[in-house]
Write a protein that holds these residues in place. Structure first.
Motif, PDB file in Angstrom:
ATOM      1  N   GLN A   1      -2.860  -1.783   9.576  1.00 37.39           N
ATOM      2  CA  GLN A   1      -3.473  -0.449   9.628  1.00 37.39           C
ATOM      3  C   GLN A   1      -3.349   0.270   8.288  1.00 37.39           C
ATOM      4  O   GLN A   1      -4.300   0.913   7.823  1.00 37.39           O
ATOM      5  CB  GLN A   1      -2.817   0.368  10.741  1.00 37.39           C
ATOM      6  CG  GLN A   1      -3.162  -0.122  12.139  1.00 37.39           C
ATOM      7  CD  GLN A   1      -2.351   0.568  13.215  1.00 37.39           C
ATOM      8  OE1 GLN A   1      -1.239   1.069  12.958  1.00 37.39           O
ATOM      9  NE2 GLN A   1      -2.871   0.591  14.439  1.00 37.39           N
ATOM     10  N   ARG A   2      -2.192   0.159   7.665  1.00 31.44           N
ATOM     11  CA  ARG A   2      -2.017   0.770   6.341  1.00 31.44           C
ATOM     12  C   ARG A   2      -2.991   0.167   5.338  1.00 31.44           C
ATOM     13  O   ARG A   2      -3.588   0.875   4.526  1.00 31.44           O
ATOM     14  CB  ARG A   2      -0.570   0.597   5.859  1.00 31.44           C
ATOM     15  CG  ARG A   2       0.438   1.433   6.611  1.00 31.44           C
ATOM     16  CD  ARG A   2       1.762   1.516   5.873  1.00 31.44           C
ATOM     17  NE  ARG A   2       2.428   0.230   5.786  1.00 31.44           N
ATOM     18  CZ  ARG A   2       3.300  -0.232   6.688  1.00 31.44           C
ATOM     19  NH1 ARG A   2       3.588   0.510   7.761  1.00 31.44           N
ATOM     20  NH2 ARG A   2       3.881  -1.403   6.546  1.00 31.44           N
ATOM     21  N   GLN A   3      -3.133  -1.155   5.405  1.00 32.81           N
ATOM     22  CA  GLN A   3      -4.024  -1.831   4.467  1.00 32.81           C
ATOM     23  C   GLN A   3      -5.480  -1.406   4.672  1.00 32.81           C
ATOM     24  O   GLN A   3      -6.232  -1.200   3.712  1.00 32.81           O
ATOM     25  CB  GLN A   3      -3.886  -3.347   4.646  1.00 32.81           C
ATOM     26  CG  GLN A   3      -4.340  -4.176   3.476  1.00 32.81           C
ATOM     27  CD  GLN A   3      -3.425  -4.079   2.284  1.00 32.81           C
ATOM     28  OE1 GLN A   3      -3.374  -3.061   1.618  1.00 32.81           O
ATOM     29  NE2 GLN A   3      -2.672  -5.128   2.010  1.00 32.81           N
ATOM     30  N   ARG A   4      -5.880  -1.212   5.926  1.00 37.04           N
ATOM     31  CA  ARG A   4      -7.251  -0.797   6.203  1.00 37.04           C
ATOM     32  C   ARG A   4      -7.516   0.641   5.754  1.00 37.04           C
ATOM     33  O   ARG A   4      -8.614   0.972   5.314  1.00 37.04           O
ATOM     34  CB  ARG A   4      -7.566  -0.978   7.693  1.00 37.04           C
ATOM     35  CG  ARG A   4      -7.924  -2.444   8.049  1.00 37.04           C
ATOM     36  CD  ARG A   4      -8.138  -2.616   9.524  1.00 37.04           C
ATOM     37  NE  ARG A   4      -6.871  -2.813  10.226  1.00 37.04           N
ATOM     38  CZ  ARG A   4      -6.736  -2.734  11.549  1.00 37.04           C
ATOM     39  NH1 ARG A   4      -7.782  -2.417  12.300  1.00 37.04           N
ATOM     40  NH2 ARG A   4      -5.571  -2.946  12.107  1.00 37.04           N
ATOM     41  N   LEU A   5      -6.502   1.491   5.839  1.00 34.46           N
ATOM     42  CA  LEU A   5      -6.663   2.849   5.297  1.00 34.46           C
ATOM     43  C   LEU A   5      -6.831   2.793   3.773  1.00 34.46           C
ATOM     44  O   LEU A   5      -7.615   3.558   3.201  1.00 34.46           O
ATOM     45  CB  LEU A   5      -5.463   3.722   5.653  1.00 34.46           C
ATOM     46  CG  LEU A   5      -5.361   4.221   7.092  1.00 34.46           C
ATOM     47  CD1 LEU A   5      -4.224   5.235   7.225  1.00 34.46           C
ATOM     48  CD2 LEU A   5      -6.662   4.838   7.575  1.00 34.46           C
ATOM     49  N   ALA A   6      -6.093   1.903   3.135  1.00 34.29           N
ATOM     50  CA  ALA A   6      -6.229   1.753   1.682  1.00 34.29           C
ATOM     51  C   ALA A   6      -7.625   1.257   1.318  1.00 34.29           C
ATOM     52  O   ALA A   6      -8.218   1.683   0.316  1.00 34.29           O
ATOM     53  CB  ALA A   6      -5.172   0.787   1.154  1.00 34.29           C
ATOM     54  N   ILE A   7      -8.172   0.378   2.141  1.00 33.32           N
ATOM     55  CA  ILE A   7      -9.525  -0.122   1.897  1.00 33.32           C
ATOM     56  C   ILE A   7     -10.543   0.995   2.109  1.00 33.32           C
ATOM     57  O   ILE A   7     -11.492   1.150   1.333  1.00 33.32           O
ATOM     58  CB  ILE A   7      -9.817  -1.328   2.810  1.00 33.32           C
ATOM     59  CG1 ILE A   7      -8.924  -2.512   2.398  1.00 33.32           C
ATOM     60  CG2 ILE A   7     -11.293  -1.727   2.732  1.00 33.32           C
ATOM     61  CD1 ILE A   7      -8.964  -3.676   3.363  1.00 33.32           C
TER      62      ILE A   7
ATOM     63  N   VAL B   1       0.836  -1.198   0.000  1.00 35.75           N
ATOM     64  CA  VAL B   1       0.000   0.000   0.000  1.00 35.75           C
ATOM     65  C   VAL B   1       0.870   1.247   0.000  1.00 35.75           C
ATOM     66  O   VAL B   1       1.860   1.319   0.733  1.00 35.75           O
ATOM     67  CB  VAL B   1      -0.917   0.013   1.242  1.00 35.75           C
ATOM     68  CG1 VAL B   1      -1.684   1.330   1.336  1.00 35.75           C
ATOM     69  CG2 VAL B   1      -1.880  -1.155   1.184  1.00 35.75           C
ATOM     70  N   HIS B   2       0.493   2.225  -0.810  1.00 40.46           N
ATOM     71  CA  HIS B   2       1.199   3.505  -0.779  1.00 40.46           C
ATOM     72  C   HIS B   2       0.323   4.532  -0.090  1.00 40.46           C
ATOM     73  O   HIS B   2      -0.801   4.800  -0.502  1.00 40.46           O
ATOM     74  CB  HIS B   2       1.544   4.007  -2.181  1.00 40.46           C
ATOM     75  CG  HIS B   2       2.376   5.259  -2.147  1.00 40.46           C
ATOM     76  ND1 HIS B   2       3.751   5.225  -2.198  1.00 40.46           N
ATOM     77  CD2 HIS B   2       2.030   6.560  -2.013  1.00 40.46           C
ATOM     78  CE1 HIS B   2       4.212   6.459  -2.110  1.00 40.46           C
ATOM     79  NE2 HIS B   2       3.187   7.298  -1.992  1.00 40.46           N
ATOM     80  N   LEU B   3       0.865   5.106   0.976  1.00 38.31           N
ATOM     81  CA  LEU B   3       0.192   6.183   1.678  1.00 38.31           C
ATOM     82  C   LEU B   3       1.065   7.422   1.617  1.00 38.31           C
ATOM     83  O   LEU B   3       2.292   7.324   1.581  1.00 38.31           O
ATOM     84  CB  LEU B   3      -0.058   5.798   3.140  1.00 38.31           C
ATOM     85  CG  LEU B   3      -0.981   4.595   3.375  1.00 38.31           C
ATOM     86  CD1 LEU B   3      -1.067   4.282   4.855  1.00 38.31           C
ATOM     87  CD2 LEU B   3      -2.373   4.837   2.804  1.00 38.31           C
ATOM     88  N   PHE B   4       0.445   8.583   1.609  1.00 32.35           N
ATOM     89  CA  PHE B   4       1.177   9.840   1.602  1.00 32.35           C
ATOM     90  C   PHE B   4       1.563  10.218   3.032  1.00 32.35           C
ATOM     91  O   PHE B   4       0.866   9.877   3.991  1.00 32.35           O
ATOM     92  CB  PHE B   4       0.335  10.948   0.970  1.00 32.35           C
ATOM     93  CG  PHE B   4      -0.033  10.675  -0.460  1.00 32.35           C
ATOM     94  CD1 PHE B   4       0.884  10.897  -1.475  1.00 32.35           C
ATOM     95  CD2 PHE B   4      -1.286  10.187  -0.796  1.00 32.35           C
ATOM     96  CE1 PHE B   4       0.565  10.639  -2.791  1.00 32.35           C
ATOM     97  CE2 PHE B   4      -1.621   9.926  -2.110  1.00 32.35           C
ATOM     98  CZ  PHE B   4      -0.695  10.148  -3.116  1.00 32.35           C
ATOM     99  N   GLY B   5       2.665  10.937   3.152  1.00 34.51           N
ATOM    100  CA  GLY B   5       3.166  11.302   4.474  1.00 34.51           C
ATOM    101  C   GLY B   5       2.408  12.462   5.094  1.00 34.51           C
ATOM    102  O   GLY B   5       3.031  13.365   5.664  1.00 34.51           O
ATOM    103  N   THR B   6       1.096  12.448   4.959  1.00 38.53           N
ATOM    104  CA  THR B   6       0.265  13.533   5.502  1.00 38.53           C
ATOM    105  C   THR B   6      -0.606  12.964   6.625  1.00 38.53           C
ATOM    106  O   THR B   6      -0.159  12.139   7.407  1.00 38.53           O
ATOM    107  CB  THR B   6      -0.588  14.152   4.390  1.00 38.53           C
ATOM    108  OG1 THR B   6      -1.339  13.120   3.721  1.00 38.53           O
ATOM    109  CG2 THR B   6       0.288  14.833   3.349  1.00 38.53           C
TER     110      THR B   6
END
Length: 596
Positions: free
Chosen positions: A491-497, A433-438
Motif C-alpha cells: 500500500q505504501r508503494q502504491r501511494l508512492a506510485i 518509500v517515505h510517506l509523511f505522517g499526515t
C-alpha cells in the motif's frame, strides 16, 4: 604575550564577533529595538532619582518636621515609581517582541538553509543533532539579543549615575566600593569564558541525546522486534547523564561565581554602613544622605551582579549561537551555474558520457560510465551489490555531481540548467518509500500541490490504490501514521506510485521498487508501474532479473564499470556476468514471470 593570554584574547574577540552576528539579525527591527533601549535607559534614569527623593523625605521628617513637604515628597516618589514602571514596561515589551520576531525569522532561515544543503551534509550528521540546532540552539539567540546590549547600556548608565551621585554625596565613602570593582571584573572575565565553553559542550551533548532518542523512536518497530527496549533506554540514560554531568559543572562554576560576588558586595555594604554611621555621628553626613548612599551602593552592587549574570548568560548564548552560525556557513555542494537555464518540458533522452564519481575523494564508485537512453525507453541497471547502480541513479537528478564526465538530457548538460527545473522532470520510486505522517490525500498531492480532486483520484486508480483507500476509515482523509506505519508495504508503494503519476515526469527512476513485496502486492505494484512507465524514459534497478528481462536496454555494472550491455536475449547469449546471475536465480524456474 603568553599562549594562554593569546588564547584568552582570541576567545574574547570571538565572543564579540558572535554578538555582532547576533545583533545583525535584528537589523529589520532596529527602530523598535533602539526605541525600546532608550525607554529602558529612561527607566534607569528615573530610578536614579528615587534615592534622592528618599533622602529629602527622610530629612523632611527627621530635621524640618514639615508634614506638608512629607506629603508632597511621598506623592512625588509614587509618581516616580509609576513613571519608571511605565518606561520599563514599554522597553521590556518591545525588546521581547524583537527577540521573539528574530527567533521566528531565524528558525525560518535555518530551516530554509537546511533544505538548500545536499545529501552529503545529511549523510555526515544525525537527524537528532540537526533538530537540536533548529530548536534548542536557535532559542538561545534570544537571550543574547534581548539581554545583552540593552541591559548593558542600562546597567552602564545606572553605574555611572550611581557612582557620580555617590561621589557628590561623600567621596571618601565612595572609595570603599571602588576597591571591590576590579576584583569582580576579573572574576567575571575568568568565569565567563569557562562557562561559555561548558555551554557549548552542553549544547553538543543535548544534540547527542536528542539524536539517540530520535534514532530509537524512529526505528521503534526494529527495537521491539529485537527486544532492545532496555538497551535503547540505557543508551539514552547514558547520554542524558553525560549531559547532566556537564550541566552540573556549569552550575557549580556559575553559583560559585555569583556567591563570591555576593559576598564581596555584602561585605562592602557592611563596611559602608559602619563607616557611614560614623560620618553621620560626626555630622559630616545626614541620615538621608546615608540612606541614599546605601541605596546607590546597593544599585551598584545589583548592577555589577547583573553584569556578571549577563556576561554568564551571553557566554551561554554565544556558545550555542556558534553552532547555529556554523550551520548557516555550510555551503550547498550542488549550486546552479551563474548562467543556468530553466529546463522546460523535455522528451527524456538521456546521454551519459565518461562518468567518474567517488564519495569524498575515496575509491571511485563509477569509472568511465557511458551510455544512451532514448526517450520513452526503459534502461535496466543490474549487477552485484556495490556495483554503483544507485549512485548512478543519484547523479541523474544531480543529488551529487561527478568528478568527471557529463549527463545530458535532450542534449543539454544538466549542470547548465537550474537543478530544481531538472528535478521537476524526474520522479523517483525507491525501495524504501517515505510517506509523511499526515493523510493519504496530502501524501499523494505531494506530486502536484495544485492537483484537483479528480486528478488525485485518477492517480490513485492508475496506481491500484483507490480501492484500498476507500476501505480506510476516512478514505483519502485517513491518517496513515508516522512514515505510513498503518499501511502495508504494498500500500505504501502504491501511494508512492500515485504520487509519481500525479507529478507526470518525463524521466522515471525505479530503485528496487518491488523487491520487498509479497507476490500479491508485487503483482498490483507491477501493474501500476507498467502504467507509470508508459511513454517515459525509465531507469530500473533490480536484483531480481525477472523484473527487467523486457527492458529495451540492460546495463550490467560491476565494480563501477559497465561490463556488458544489450537486451535480455543478447546478454544471455554472451554467457557473461548477466547470464551467470540469471542462471543462479532461475535455474529451477521454467519461465520468467514479470515485465518490470
Amino acid at each position: 604575550m603568553s599562549n594562554s593570554e593569546k588564547k584568552e584574547t582570541k576567545s574574547i574577540k570571538s565572543l564579540w564577533l558572535t554578538l555582532k552576528e547576533i545583533f545583525a539579525l535584528s537589523k529589520p527591527y532596529r527602530l523598535r529595538f533602539y526605541t525600546a533601549t532608550v525607554a529602558a535607559i529612561i527607566a534607569s534614569a528615573v530610578w536614579l532619582t528615587v534615592p534622592l527623593g528618599l533622602r529629602e523625605l527622610l530629612d523632611a521628617v527627621f530635621e524640618s518636621g514639615n508634614n506638608e513637604l512629607l506629603n508632597w515628597l511621598t506623592i512625588g516618589l509614587f509618581g516616580l515609581f509609576v513613571l519608571q514602571a511605565a518606561f520599563s514596561f514599554f522597553g521590556n515589551y518591545h525588546l521581547e517582541w524583537v527577540g521573539e520576531r528574530v527567533i521566528t525569522d531565524l528558525r525560518k532561515k535555518v530551516y530554509e538553509h537546511l533544505h538548500r544543503l545536499g545529501f552529503k551534509f545529511f549523510a555526515e550528521r544525525r537527524l537528532g543533532e540537526i533538530t537540536s540546532r533548529l530548536t534548542n540552539d536557535v532559542g538561545s539567540i534570544r537571550t543574547a539579543l534581548t539581554d545583552s546590549l540593552p541591559q548593558l547600556l542600562t546597567i552602564t548608565f545606572s553605574l555611572i549615575g550611581s557612582v557620580s551621585l555617590m561621589v557628590v554625596l561623600n567621596w571618601r565613602l565612595s572609595m570603599v566600593i571602588f576597591v571591590t570593582v576590579p576584583f569582580v571584573t576579573l572574576a567575571t572575565r575568568y568565569f565567563g569564558q569557562k562557562i561559555r565553553h561548558l555551554s557549548k559542550d552542553i549544547q553538543d551533548e543535548l544534540a547527542d541525546s536528542t539524536a539517540v532518542a530520535e534514532d530509537a523512536l524512529g526505528a521503534v518497530r526494529l527495537v521491539k522486534a529485537f527486544v532492545r527496549e532496555d538497551y535503547e533506554v540505557g543508551r539514552y540514560k547514558d547520554a542524558v547523564e553525560k549531559l547532566f554531568t556537564t550541566a552540573r559543572r556549569k552550575v557549580v562554576l556559575t553559583q560559585l561565581f555569583w556567591a563570591g560576588v555576593g559576598i564581596m558586595f555584602m561585605s562592602t555594604l557592611v563596611i559602608i554602613f559602619w563607616y557611614g554611621g560614623k560620618e553621620v555621628l560626626a555630622d559630616r553626613l545626614t541620615a538621608g544622605d546615608l540612606v541614599a548612599f546605601i541605596i546607590y551602593a546597593l544599585n551598584i552592587s545589583r548592577s555589577i551582579s547583573q553584569t556578571s549574570r549577563l556576561y554568564t548568560a551571553v557566554n551561554t548564548a554565544a556558545g550555542a549561537s556558534e553552532r547555529i552560525f556554523e550551520l548557516l556557513e555550510e555551503t550547498p555542494e550542488i549550486e546552479n551555474n551563474p548562467n543556468a537555464q530553466v529546463l522546460k518540458s523535455v522528451d527524456g533522452k538521456v546521454v551519459v558520457e565518461d562518468l567518474w564519481f567517488s564519495y569524498e575523494g575515496e575509491k571511485d564508485v563509477l569509472k568511465g560510465i557511458s551510455f544512451k537512453a532514448e526517450a520513452g525507453k526503459t534502461v535496466a541497471l543490474v549487477g552485484p551489490s556495490g556495483a554503483g547502480k544507485t549512485t548512478l541513479l543519484n547523479l541523474i537528478p544531480r543529488f551529487y555531481d561527478p568528478q568527471k564526465g557529463a549527463i545530458y538530457v535532450d542534449g543539454i548538460n544538466i549542470q547548465d540548467v537550474k537543478f530544481k527545473s531538472l528535478r521537476e522532470q524526474i520522479s523517483i520510486v525507491p525501495q524504501e518509500v517515505h510517506l509523511f505522517g499526515t493523510t493519504i490525500r496530502e501524501n499523494i498531492i505531494y506530486g502536484k500541490l495544485d492537483a484537483s480532486e479528480e486528478e488525485i483520484i485518477q492517480a490513485a486508480k492508475d496506481a491500484n490504490a483507490h480501492k484500498f483507500i476507500l476501505q480506510t476509515d476516512k478514505g483519502y482523509d485517513s491518517l496513515i501514521g508516522e512514515k505510513g506505519v498503518k499501511l502495508s508495504g504494498g500500500q505504501r508503494q502504491r501511494l508512492a506510485i500515485a504520487r509519481a503519476i500525479l507529478k507526470n515526469p518525463a524521466i522515471l527512476l525505479l530503485d528496487e521498487a518491488t523487491s520487498s513485496l509479497d507476490s500479491e502486492s508485487e503483482a498490483q505494484v507491477q501493474e501500476a508501474l507498467t502504467r507509470l512507465m508508459q511513454n517515459r524514459t525509465t531507469f530500473v534497478i533490480a536484483h531480481r532479473l525477472s523484473t527487467v528481462q523486457h527492458a529495451d536496454h540492460i546495463l550490467v555494472l560491476d565494480e563501477g564499470k559497465i561490463v556488458e550491455e544489450g537486451t535480455h536475449l543478447e546478454l544471455i547469449e554472451q554467457k557473461g556476468l548477466y547470464s551467470h546471475l540469471y542462471e543462479l536465480q532461475f535455474r529451477d524456474l521454467d519461465e520468467p514471470k514479470s515485465i518490470v
